[in-house]
Design a protein around this motif. Structure first.
Motif, short mmCIF file in Angstrom:
data_model
loop_
_atom_site.label_atom_id
_atom_site.label_comp_id
_atom_site.label_asym_id
_atom_site.label_seq_id
_atom_site.Cartn_x
_atom_site.Cartn_y
_atom_site.Cartn_z
N ALA A 46 1.15 -1.10 -0.10
CA ALA A 46 0.08 0.28 -0.21
C ALA A 46 0.66 1.15 0.34
CB ALA A 46 -0.80 -0.32 1.43
N LYS A 48 0.84 3.91 0.63
CA LYS A 48 0.09 5.68 0.57
C LYS A 48 0.87 5.79 2.32
CE LYS A 48 -3.96 4.33 3.28
NZ LYS A 48 -4.29 2.93 2.97
N ASP A 67 -0.32 -1.66 -4.47
CA ASP A 67 -2.12 -0.71 -4.47
C ASP A 67 -1.74 0.93 -4.57
OD1 ASP A 67 -4.42 -0.57 -3.27
OD2 ASP A 67 -3.63 0.26 -1.56
N GLY A 90 -6.65 0.79 -6.07
CA GLY A 90 -7.39 0.48 -5.46
C GLY A 90 -8.51 1.43 -4.86
N ARG A 133 -14.92 -4.03 -3.12
CA ARG A 133 -14.84 -3.69 -1.84
C ARG A 133 -16.10 -4.14 -0.63
NH1 ARG A 133 -10.38 0.04 1.49
NH2 ARG A 133 -10.95 -0.39 3.25
N HIS A 176 -11.00 -4.66 3.74
CA HIS A 176 -9.73 -4.50 4.51
C HIS A 176 -10.07 -4.18 6.14
CE1 HIS A 176 -6.47 -2.43 6.44
NE2 HIS A 176 -5.95 -1.97 5.48
N GLN A 180 -4.09 -1.60 11.30
CA GLN A 180 -3.34 -1.89 13.71
C GLN A 180 -4.27 -3.22 13.87
OE1 GLN A 180 -0.68 -1.46 13.69
NE2 GLN A 180 -0.68 -1.88 16.47
N GLY A 214 -6.78 -6.99 1.74
CA GLY A 214 -6.77 -5.35 2.53
C GLY A 214 -5.33 -5.75 3.23
N GLY A 215 -5.00 -4.59 3.75
CA GLY A 215 -4.39 -4.75 4.77
C GLY A 215 -4.14 -4.68 6.83
N GLY A 216 -3.87 -4.24 7.01
CA GLY A 216 -4.06 -4.27 8.80
C GLY A 216 -2.78 -4.56 9.72
N PHE A 217 -1.68 -5.28 9.06
CA PHE A 217 -0.74 -6.71 9.80
C PHE A 217 -0.19 -4.82 10.67
CE2 PHE A 217 -2.22 -7.73 5.69
CZ PHE A 217 -2.06 -9.16 6.10
N GLU A 253 -2.27 -6.52 1.42
CA GLU A 253 -1.82 -5.00 1.01
C GLU A 253 -0.82 -4.58 1.96
OE1 GLU A 253 -5.65 -3.98 -2.64
OE2 GLU A 253 -5.53 -3.46 -0.35
N GLY A 255 0.78 -1.94 4.52
CA GLY A 255 0.87 -1.12 4.94
C GLY A 255 1.86 -0.03 6.25
N ARG A 256 1.62 -0.51 6.98
CA ARG A 256 2.14 -0.69 7.95
C ARG A 256 2.81 -1.78 8.81
NH1 ARG A 256 -0.27 2.86 11.84
NH2 ARG A 256 -2.21 2.40 11.09
N TYR A 357 2.74 6.62 7.20
CA TYR A 357 2.05 7.22 7.95
C TYR A 357 2.08 8.73 8.50
CZ TYR A 357 -1.12 3.71 6.39
OH TYR A 357 -2.09 2.28 5.77
#
Ligand SMILES: *Cc1c(COP(=O)(O)O)cnc(C)c1O
Length: 377
Positions: A46, A48, A67, A90, A133, A176, A180, A214-217, A253, A255-256, A357
């Motif tokens: 991701a 961003k 993404d 995305g 989505r 997603h 976190q 998605g992300g979230g990890f 995806e 990101g964090r 971020y």
């Protein structure tokens, strides 16, 4: 936590504060950890979370896909060496002329979450692949993404059916679970919803192929987080439970989770004061705040670890604030932050876990403060 490479860089180069230092070795380790945790899933970073060209180039060279949410992000991924088939658009909220531009750049994978958007994609990106989505409740996430994105599964069925009728390739479902995300089980109910959409469309001969998980990890802030491997296992178990032996293609995806722990911010204490002579609570003002890149402290959602030269000494709670003339520029007040009593004006601190971020959230010049500088090493 700061790596030795970061500490060496800060000690030898002495960059002006505030600044972010990103260690590419950590990004590379994270990429390999995701590959290992979910060997059958494609990784779409991701962009961003941190679009530094060095990070994008490293990930492109490791084989990552991307993404993206805008033409600018698509161009950054292309400039980093990614080919168009490794890039997804995305964002579910796109101007039709940006879809046209993306299509002209070769992008063929688009996110949608409603009829209106799928109509746009059909006009501007004929025959492209689309995924729809679905909403999630965001429970268990420290930075939930709420109801802004996605639709209910029943509507996703209608949207993808319409995609087919409009000549698009109804490719899959995305979700997603919230950023976190601390609950390994969060993917389970989202995958149940995704499977329901697959089944409803299969009954009419529309065979979806892909689930975008998605992300979230998470990144470790003050509390330990489960390892990528634990997420991988929970997700694989949920995939098996809902899809049996006919597993779809999957993508993730992060990101964090890809860059959060790869960065530390060096900051300086500008002022320590109290509101009255008998006030116990110290106000500690840093040279970075909400407008300098720490926007995720909104509602005190993300609580960063802060390392000081006096760690181990006696601490007391502080209100922590940024340097700008906006009263919203307070990082932690509802839950005061314990910091060493020995701390003084001019001390340097390290704000850890700030690789994601931060730089892109910094304002252009609020109160004349420059955007957050970053050094990628
Ligand atoms: C922001 C975003 C991500 C990354 O989320 P993290 O929680 O940082 O991993 C992934 N996918 C989409 C569509 C996003 O908007």
């Amino acid at each position: 936590m700061a790596t030795q490479r970061m500490l060496d860089f800060l000690a030898t180069r002495r960059p002006e504060s505030p600044c972010l230092v990103v260690d590419l070795d950590v990004v590379q380790e994270n990429y390999h950890a995701f590959e290992k945790a979910l060997p059958d899933s494609k990784i779409f970073y991701a962009v961003k979370a941190n679009p530094a060209p060095e990070i994008l180039r490293l990930l492109a060279s490791l084989g990552s896909c991307f993404d993206t949410a805008s033409i600018a992000e698509i161009e950054m991924a292309l400039n980093a060496g990614a080919t168009p088939e490794r890039i997804s658009y995305g964002n579910t909220i796109k101007k039709e002329r940006d879809i046209e531009r993306a299509y002209a750049l070769g992008i063929r994978l688009y996110a949608v979450d409603c009829m209106e958007e799928v109509e746009k994609v059909a006009r501007a990106a004929p025959e492209a692949r689309v995924f729809c989505r679905v909403l999630t409740d965001g429970r268990g996430a420290e930075w939930p993404l709420s109801r802004k994105f996605g639709c209910v599964p029943a509507m996703a069925v209608e949207v993808l059916r319409r995609a087919k009728a409009l000549g698009l390739d109804p490719y899959g479902v995305s979700f997603h679970v919230g950023s976190q995300q601390m609950e390994l089980a969060a993917w389970d109910s989202a995958l149940a919803d995704a499977q329901a959409v697959f089944a409803a469309l299969a009954a009419e001969g529309i065979l979806l192929k892909m689930v975008n998980m998605g992300g979230g990890f998470p990144t470790r802030y003050l509390r330990d987080v489960p390892a990528a491997q634990a997420y991988g296992q929970a997700i694989f178990t949920a995939l098996r439970k809902h899809f049996g032996n006919r597993l779809p293609e999957t993508i993730i995806e992060p990101g964090r989770g890809m860059v959060g722990n790869a960065g530390v911010i060096k900051s300086e204490i500008v002022l320590i004061s109290r509101k009255s002579d008998d006030d116990e609570l110290r106000w500690v003002y840093l040279d970075i705040g909400k407008f300098g890149g720490l926007a995720e402290t909104m509602d005190e959602a993300i609580r960063y670890p802060i390392a000081t030269g006096h760690d181990g000494g006696e601490t007391a709670p502080c209100v922590l604030a940024g340097p700008t003339c906006d009263s919203a520029d307070v990082l932690y007040e509802k839950a005061p932050y314990p910091l060493p009593l020995a701390l003084t004006i001019g001390d340097e601190v390290l704000i850890e876990g700030t690789g994601a971020y931060t730089t892109t959230y910094a304002s252009v010049a609020f109160n004349g403060f420059e955007p957050l500088k970053a050094y990628v090493i």
